[in-house]
Motif scaffolding. Structure first.
Motif, PDB file in Angstrom:
ATOM      1  N   PRO A   1       0.835  -1.213   0.000  1.00  0.00           N
ATOM      2  CA  PRO A   1       0.000   0.000   0.000  1.00  0.00           C
ATOM      3  C   PRO A   1       0.865   1.256   0.000  1.00  0.00           C
ATOM      4  O   PRO A   1       1.969   1.269   0.547  1.00  0.00           O
ATOM      5  CB  PRO A   1      -0.793  -0.136   1.296  1.00  0.00           C
ATOM      6  CG  PRO A   1       0.008  -1.030   2.169  1.00  0.00           C
ATOM      7  CD  PRO A   1       0.722  -1.978   1.254  1.00  0.00           C
ATOM      8  N   HIS A   2       0.362   2.293  -0.627  1.00  0.00           N
ATOM      9  CA  HIS A   2       1.102   3.557  -0.678  1.00  0.00           C
ATOM     10  C   HIS A   2       0.126   4.699  -0.905  1.00  0.00           C
ATOM     11  O   HIS A   2      -1.025   4.498  -1.335  1.00  0.00           O
ATOM     12  CB  HIS A   2       2.166   3.525  -1.785  1.00  0.00           C
ATOM     13  CG  HIS A   2       1.594   3.402  -3.169  1.00  0.00           C
ATOM     14  ND1 HIS A   2       1.523   4.446  -4.054  1.00  0.00           N
ATOM     15  CD2 HIS A   2       1.065   2.326  -3.834  1.00  0.00           C
ATOM     16  CE1 HIS A   2       0.993   4.039  -5.197  1.00  0.00           C
ATOM     17  NE2 HIS A   2       0.706   2.744  -5.082  1.00  0.00           N
ATOM     18  N   ARG A   3       0.600   5.898  -0.632  1.00  0.00           N
ATOM     19  CA  ARG A   3      -0.187   7.113  -0.862  1.00  0.00           C
ATOM     20  C   ARG A   3       0.474   7.865  -2.006  1.00  0.00           C
ATOM     21  O   ARG A   3       1.592   8.373  -1.882  1.00  0.00           O
ATOM     22  CB  ARG A   3      -0.207   7.989   0.390  1.00  0.00           C
ATOM     23  CG  ARG A   3      -0.924   9.335   0.230  1.00  0.00           C
ATOM     24  CD  ARG A   3      -2.415   9.187   0.251  1.00  0.00           C
ATOM     25  NE  ARG A   3      -3.094  10.484   0.058  1.00  0.00           N
ATOM     26  CZ  ARG A   3      -4.410  10.622   0.009  1.00  0.00           C
ATOM     27  NH1 ARG A   3      -5.205   9.576   0.143  1.00  0.00           N
ATOM     28  NH2 ARG A   3      -4.951  11.814  -0.166  1.00  0.00           N
ATOM     29  N   SER A   4      -0.197   7.913  -3.162  1.00  0.00           N
ATOM     30  CA  SER A   4       0.371   8.579  -4.339  1.00  0.00           C
ATOM     31  C   SER A   4      -0.752   9.168  -5.172  1.00  0.00           C
ATOM     32  O   SER A   4      -1.876   8.656  -5.170  1.00  0.00           O
ATOM     33  CB  SER A   4       1.176   7.604  -5.203  1.00  0.00           C
ATOM     34  OG  SER A   4       2.250   7.034  -4.492  1.00  0.00           O
ATOM     35  N   PHE A   5      -0.432  10.229  -5.889  1.00  0.00           N
ATOM     36  CA  PHE A   5      -1.350  10.841  -6.847  1.00  0.00           C
ATOM     37  C   PHE A   5      -2.654  11.290  -6.171  1.00  0.00           C
ATOM     38  O   PHE A   5      -3.715  11.341  -6.801  1.00  0.00           O
ATOM     39  CB  PHE A   5      -1.654   9.890  -8.004  1.00  0.00           C
ATOM     40  CG  PHE A   5      -0.480   9.073  -8.467  1.00  0.00           C
ATOM     41  CD1 PHE A   5       0.745   9.683  -8.699  1.00  0.00           C
ATOM     42  CD2 PHE A   5      -0.584   7.693  -8.653  1.00  0.00           C
ATOM     43  CE1 PHE A   5       1.842   8.939  -9.119  1.00  0.00           C
ATOM     44  CE2 PHE A   5       0.501   6.952  -9.072  1.00  0.00           C
ATOM     45  CZ  PHE A   5       1.719   7.574  -9.300  1.00  0.00           C
ATOM     46  N   GLY A   6      -2.557  11.597  -4.863  1.00  0.00           N
ATOM     47  CA  GLY A   6      -3.709  12.071  -4.126  1.00  0.00           C
ATOM     48  C   GLY A   6      -4.656  10.978  -3.668  1.00  0.00           C
ATOM     49  O   GLY A   6      -5.765  11.276  -3.212  1.00  0.00           O
ATOM     50  N   LYS A   7      -4.233   9.699  -3.766  1.00  0.00           N
ATOM     51  CA  LYS A   7      -5.103   8.584  -3.408  1.00  0.00           C
ATOM     52  C   LYS A   7      -4.341   7.546  -2.584  1.00  0.00           C
ATOM     53  O   LYS A   7      -3.113   7.433  -2.680  1.00  0.00           O
ATOM     54  CB  LYS A   7      -5.637   7.891  -4.684  1.00  0.00           C
ATOM     55  CG  LYS A   7      -6.494   8.777  -5.575  1.00  0.00           C
ATOM     56  CD  LYS A   7      -7.837   9.085  -4.936  1.00  0.00           C
ATOM     57  CE  LYS A   7      -8.696   9.946  -5.837  1.00  0.00           C
ATOM     58  NZ  LYS A   7     -10.025  10.223  -5.243  1.00  0.00           N
ATOM     59  N   ASP A   8      -5.087   6.764  -1.800  1.00  0.00           N
ATOM     60  CA  ASP A   8      -4.528   5.591  -1.127  1.00  0.00           C
ATOM     61  C   ASP A   8      -4.629   4.415  -2.094  1.00  0.00           C
ATOM     62  O   ASP A   8      -5.740   4.035  -2.510  1.00  0.00           O
ATOM     63  CB  ASP A   8      -5.302   5.285   0.162  1.00  0.00           C
ATOM     64  CG  ASP A   8      -5.073   6.344   1.229  1.00  0.00           C
ATOM     65  OD1 ASP A   8      -3.911   6.791   1.374  1.00  0.00           O
ATOM     66  OD2 ASP A   8      -6.048   6.732   1.895  1.00  0.00           O
ATOM     67  N   LEU A   9      -3.476   3.857  -2.443  1.00  0.00           N
ATOM     68  CA  LEU A   9      -3.426   2.832  -3.477  1.00  0.00           C
ATOM     69  C   LEU A   9      -2.689   1.596  -2.985  1.00  0.00           C
ATOM     70  O   LEU A   9      -2.004   1.631  -1.963  1.00  0.00           O
ATOM     71  CB  LEU A   9      -2.733   3.382  -4.732  1.00  0.00           C
ATOM     72  CG  LEU A   9      -3.384   4.606  -5.382  1.00  0.00           C
ATOM     73  CD1 LEU A   9      -2.452   5.209  -6.429  1.00  0.00           C
ATOM     74  CD2 LEU A   9      -4.725   4.241  -6.006  1.00  0.00           C
ATOM     75  N   ASN A  10      -2.837   0.530  -3.747  1.00  0.00           N
ATOM     76  CA  ASN A  10      -2.106  -0.700  -3.470  1.00  0.00           C
ATOM     77  C   ASN A  10      -1.248  -1.025  -4.688  1.00  0.00           C
ATOM     78  O   ASN A  10      -1.753  -1.474  -5.718  1.00  0.00           O
ATOM     79  CB  ASN A  10      -3.069  -1.855  -3.181  1.00  0.00           C
ATOM     80  CG  ASN A  10      -2.343  -3.103  -2.701  1.00  0.00           C
ATOM     81  OD1 ASN A  10      -1.463  -3.026  -1.845  1.00  0.00           O
ATOM     82  ND2 ASN A  10      -2.695  -4.257  -3.250  1.00  0.00           N
ATOM     83  N   GLY A  11       0.070  -0.745  -4.578  1.00  0.00           N
ATOM     84  CA  GLY A  11       0.969  -0.972  -5.683  1.00  0.00           C
ATOM     85  C   GLY A  11       1.332  -2.432  -5.833  1.00  0.00           C
ATOM     86  O   GLY A  11       1.405  -3.176  -4.854  1.00  0.00           O
ATOM     87  N   GLN A  12       1.531  -2.849  -7.082  1.00  0.00           N
ATOM     88  CA  GLN A  12       1.850  -4.246  -7.370  1.00  0.00           C
ATOM     89  C   GLN A  12       3.023  -4.347  -8.339  1.00  0.00           C
ATOM     90  O   GLN A  12       3.092  -3.597  -9.317  1.00  0.00           O
ATOM     91  CB  GLN A  12       0.635  -4.963  -7.977  1.00  0.00           C
ATOM     92  CG  GLN A  12      -0.566  -5.046  -7.063  1.00  0.00           C
ATOM     93  CD  GLN A  12      -1.710  -5.802  -7.697  1.00  0.00           C
ATOM     94  OE1 GLN A  12      -1.887  -5.798  -8.922  1.00  0.00           O
ATOM     95  NE2 GLN A  12      -2.518  -6.470  -6.872  1.00  0.00           N
ATOM     96  N   ASP A  13       3.912  -5.307  -8.069  1.00  0.00           N
ATOM     97  CA  ASP A  13       5.017  -5.634  -8.968  1.00  0.00           C
ATOM     98  C   ASP A  13       4.709  -6.957  -9.653  1.00  0.00           C
ATOM     99  O   ASP A  13       4.392  -7.956  -8.988  1.00  0.00           O
ATOM    100  CB  ASP A  13       6.326  -5.737  -8.198  1.00  0.00           C
ATOM    101  CG  ASP A  13       6.812  -4.395  -7.687  1.00  0.00           C
ATOM    102  OD1 ASP A  13       7.121  -3.531  -8.519  1.00  0.00           O
ATOM    103  OD2 ASP A  13       6.871  -4.217  -6.452  1.00  0.00           O
ATOM    104  N   TRP A  14       4.810  -6.959 -10.985  1.00  0.00           N
ATOM    105  CA  TRP A  14       4.552  -8.157 -11.781  1.00  0.00           C
ATOM    106  C   TRP A  14       5.810  -8.507 -12.572  1.00  0.00           C
ATOM    107  O   TRP A  14       6.570  -7.623 -12.966  1.00  0.00           O
ATOM    108  CB  TRP A  14       3.379  -7.936 -12.734  1.00  0.00           C
ATOM    109  CG  TRP A  14       2.063  -7.743 -12.052  1.00  0.00           C
ATOM    110  CD1 TRP A  14       1.642  -6.638 -11.362  1.00  0.00           C
ATOM    111  CD2 TRP A  14       1.004  -8.691 -11.980  1.00  0.00           C
ATOM    112  NE1 TRP A  14       0.383  -6.836 -10.866  1.00  0.00           N
ATOM    113  CE2 TRP A  14      -0.044  -8.083 -11.238  1.00  0.00           C
ATOM    114  CE3 TRP A  14       0.811  -9.977 -12.473  1.00  0.00           C
ATOM    115  CZ2 TRP A  14      -1.249  -8.739 -10.987  1.00  0.00           C
ATOM    116  CZ3 TRP A  14      -0.391 -10.623 -12.216  1.00  0.00           C
ATOM    117  CH2 TRP A  14      -1.399 -10.011 -11.484  1.00  0.00           C
ATOM    118  N   ARG A  15       6.008  -9.798 -12.829  1.00  0.00           N
ATOM    119  CA  ARG A  15       7.200 -10.262 -13.544  1.00  0.00           C
ATOM    120  C   ARG A  15       6.819 -11.349 -14.552  1.00  0.00           C
ATOM    121  O   ARG A  15       5.947 -12.180 -14.285  1.00  0.00           O
ATOM    122  CB  ARG A  15       8.229 -10.813 -12.564  1.00  0.00           C
ATOM    123  CG  ARG A  15       9.506 -11.369 -13.221  1.00  0.00           C
ATOM    124  CD  ARG A  15      10.515 -11.818 -12.173  1.00  0.00           C
ATOM    125  NE  ARG A  15      10.975 -10.684 -11.387  1.00  0.00           N
ATOM    126  CZ  ARG A  15      12.020  -9.918 -11.733  1.00  0.00           C
ATOM    127  NH1 ARG A  15      12.695 -10.177 -12.842  1.00  0.00           N
ATOM    128  NH2 ARG A  15      12.374  -8.915 -10.981  1.00  0.00           N
TER     129      ARG A  15
END
Length: 310
Positions: free
Chosen positions: A288-302
């Motif tokens: 989870p992170h706070r970016s672009f004015g929103k609370d988001l859930n970032g994901q890394d894909w491979r």
């Protein structure tokens, strides 16, 4: 309008284009048809002889002679498809890409010379007239997947990527100007310093206008490429643009020798995530992170490019 009106316009336009092409030796040393085949190979992420025959309505024997000539000239390589060994995959060599780029440059110069004869104030009328002809003669049919062209970016396209990413994500997800700043930095870094042999941008074009884009750039990890800024315009969704753009990145990354392809996204981008999953990407981390004015859930894909199906 009568049949004679159409025939008169056809003669006029054919003479204009024919004289322009002849005066500049536009296709030399190749014929118009050979140049069309080369163009399709340069703008299709993957193709085979059957695709070309269908797309260009060419006789199988005639196309075979063209491909033999291209192979003799060192423009193409032919290899069996991993999906179907009965089909032959055709790809451009480095020399082939250079030749296609040269013909494209000549074509751009030729069209530029033609447009130079039209006063600037009248060019919008010309554009509208050409669009009207295409619309009326298409019999009102909706766009098809084959109407979408994947091409390299031209002047203004990188700015379009920044503008459209910012506008779409603001409209659809409420992201603020921080996201536009991020996209601008990514695009500026590519424009100022990229290796054309290892990094690339694709623009999806429909009816002469951009409707999608994606980037492939080097990652910090060894032998790893990163997919960035996948975008498809809302009115063009449903035409498989996202799938084609992702497939173009995968094919390119594999062909130039990358071992892995990675990307970062957010779980709210569900449509994009489904595309990545269809192409074999695996979720390896999320936070989870706070970016672009929103609370988001970032994901890394491979994606393991050696293990991924062709």
């Amino acid at each position: 309008m009568t049949v004679q009106d159409v025939r008169a316009f056809n003669r006029f336009y054919t003479n204009v284009i024919g004289a322009l092409d002849y005066s500049r030796h536009l296709y030399a040393p190749y014929t118009l048809t050979e140049s069309r085949v080369l163009y399709e190979l340069a703008h299709s992420p993957r193709t085979d002889a059957a695709d070309l025959r269908s797309e260009l309505s060419l006789d199988a024997g005639y196309l075979s002679r063209i491909l033999n000539k291209f192979e003799k000239d060192g423009l193409i390589e032919r290899t069996p498809s991993r999906r179907d060994p009965r089909r032959i995959r055709i790809t451009l060599t480095a020399h082939g890409r250079e030749t296609a780029a040269l013909l494209a440059e000549r074509a751009n110069e030729s069209v530029g010379a033609l447009l130079a004869t039209v006063p600037s104030a009248e060019r919008s009328r010309l554009t509208e007239a050409m669009s009207t002809v295409r619309e009326l003669l298409s019999d009102g049919r909706p766009p098809r997947r084959e109407d979408v062209l994947l091409r390299e970016p031209g002047p203004g396209d990188l700015g379009w990527i920044v503008s459209r990413n910012a506008a779409l994500y603001a409209a659809e997800y409420g992201w603020n100007a921080d996201y536009e700043g991020l996209v601008a930095r990514i695009v500026a870094d590519f424009a100022e310093d990229h290796d054309p042999h290892l990094e690339r941008v694709w623009i999806a074009e429909l009816d002469g206008r951009p409707v999608g884009s994606v980037m492939c750039v080097r990652d910090d990890a060894p032998a790893t490429a990163r997919l960035r800024l996948l975008l498809a315009e809302p009115e063009a969704r449903g035409l498989g643009i996202g799938d084609r753009l992702v497939r173009a990145v995968i094919d390119f990354a594999r062909d130039v020798g990358y071992r892995d392809l990675v990307l970062w996204t957010n779980d709210v981008l569900s449509s994009a995530r489904r595309i990545y999953q269809r192409h074999g990407f695996v979720l390896v981390a999320e936070k989870p992170h706070r970016s672009f004015g929103k609370d988001l859930n970032g994901q890394d894909w491979r994606l393991d490019l050696h293990g991924a199906p062709e």
